[in-house]
Design an enzyme around this catalytic site. Structure first.
Site, PDB file in Angstrom:
ATOM      1  N   SER A 137       0.851  -1.187   0.000  1.00 29.41           N
ATOM      2  CA  SER A 137       0.000   0.000   0.000  1.00 29.41           C
ATOM      3  C   SER A 137       0.887   1.238   0.000  1.00 29.41           C
ATOM      4  O   SER A 137       1.973   1.228   0.602  1.00 29.41           O
ATOM      5  CB  SER A 137      -0.896   0.030   1.233  1.00 29.41           C
ATOM      6  N   TYR A 151      -1.678  -0.003  10.352  1.00 19.69           N
ATOM      7  CA  TYR A 151      -1.824  -0.578   9.019  1.00 19.69           C
ATOM      8  C   TYR A 151      -0.613  -0.239   8.151  1.00 19.69           C
ATOM      9  O   TYR A 151      -0.038  -1.109   7.485  1.00 19.69           O
ATOM     10  CB  TYR A 151      -3.101  -0.047   8.381  1.00 19.69           C
TER      11      TYR A 151
END
Length: 259
Positions: A137, A151
């Site tokens: 990501s 995250y």
């Protein structure tokens, strides 16, 4: 004219392949001829049980169940796409994250790849070929302190792990790559944009603008489509990308502002 991309005869596993970019990847790999097994915690009603295994990949037992299914249903493996991931961490910055929440983020975004690779990559090495794609990501480069600290850290760990694995197994015929998406217009992100729009008294396009502004802007003016992520993954998994390994490919509409 011959097909530019052909995956006929390839056996693939796509984790988290029941929605969003995962589902788009499953569909596209099959379109190009691959036999694809996918997995999630539960099987959607419309999905054929022969190409799906229900498993919780946040646990060692779940990863073992998927590995067993790969061997039984596919008879081996040529492509693994680690798509599973996400975040349920609360907002509020780093002090809002206790040990359990940190562990949850690692269990979902790092350990499924580590465990499945440990079980499946040796088989790729033994056969002398294979492709592993870790979906990371842009949050590993652009963490949002209010909401994505854990995250982002888990995805950063996944990226570093992926690079190390590539250096270990690329000389043995197994390519390891990373795909790093920005905001993808999935079912979940559509719901988020709609909720933000309602809260701010605007329409869906206004909700999308709120999300894009929180990311610092998206130069192309829109999120990435799931099918666009799938197209990149399919190319990297194919023999067209035979000399590409150890690299990370960002697909974010230009969101990351640095080189």
């Amino acid at each position: 004219m011959t097909d530019f991309l052909n995956l006929t005869g390839k056996r693939a596993l796509v984790t988290g392949g029941t929605q969003g970019a995962g589902a788009a990847t499953v569909e596209l790999l099959r379109t190009f001829g691959a036999t694809v097994l996918t997995t999630a915690r539960s099987r959607p009603e419309q999905m054929n049980a022969d190409v799906f295994v229900a498993a919780d990949l946040t646990t060692p037992a779940g990863c073992k169940a998927v590995t067993d299914a790969v061997r039984e249903e596919l008879g081996g493996i040529d492509i693994v796409v680690h798509m599973v991931g996400g975040s349920s961490a609360p907002g509020g910055g780093h002090t809002a994250l206790d040990d359990d929440q940190w562990q949850t983020e690692l269990d979902l975004n790092l350990f499924p790849s580590v465990r499945l690779d440990r079980l499946l990559v040796p088989e790729m090495v033994a056969q002398g070929h294979g492709v592993v794609i870790h979906v990371t990501s842009i949050q590993r480069l652009l963490p949002l302190p209010e909401a994505t600290t854990a995250y982002a850290a888990a995805k950063a760990a996944l990226s570093a792990y992926s690079k190390s694995l590539s250096k270990e197994v690329s000389p043995k015929g197994v390519r390891v790559l990373r795909v790093s998406p920005g905001w993808i217009e999935t079912e979940a992100s559509v719901r988020l944009a709609q909720r933000l729009a309602e809260e701010q008294g605007t329409d869906y396009e206004g909700g999308k603008q709120i999300i894009m502004q929180s990311l610092g802007g998206i130069p192309i003016g829109r999120p990435t489509k799931p099918q666009e992520v799938a197209s990149l993954i399919a190319f990297l998994a194919s023999d067209r990308a035979a000399t590409i390994t150890g690299a990370e490919y960002t697909i974010d509409g230009g969101t990351v502002p640095t080189v």
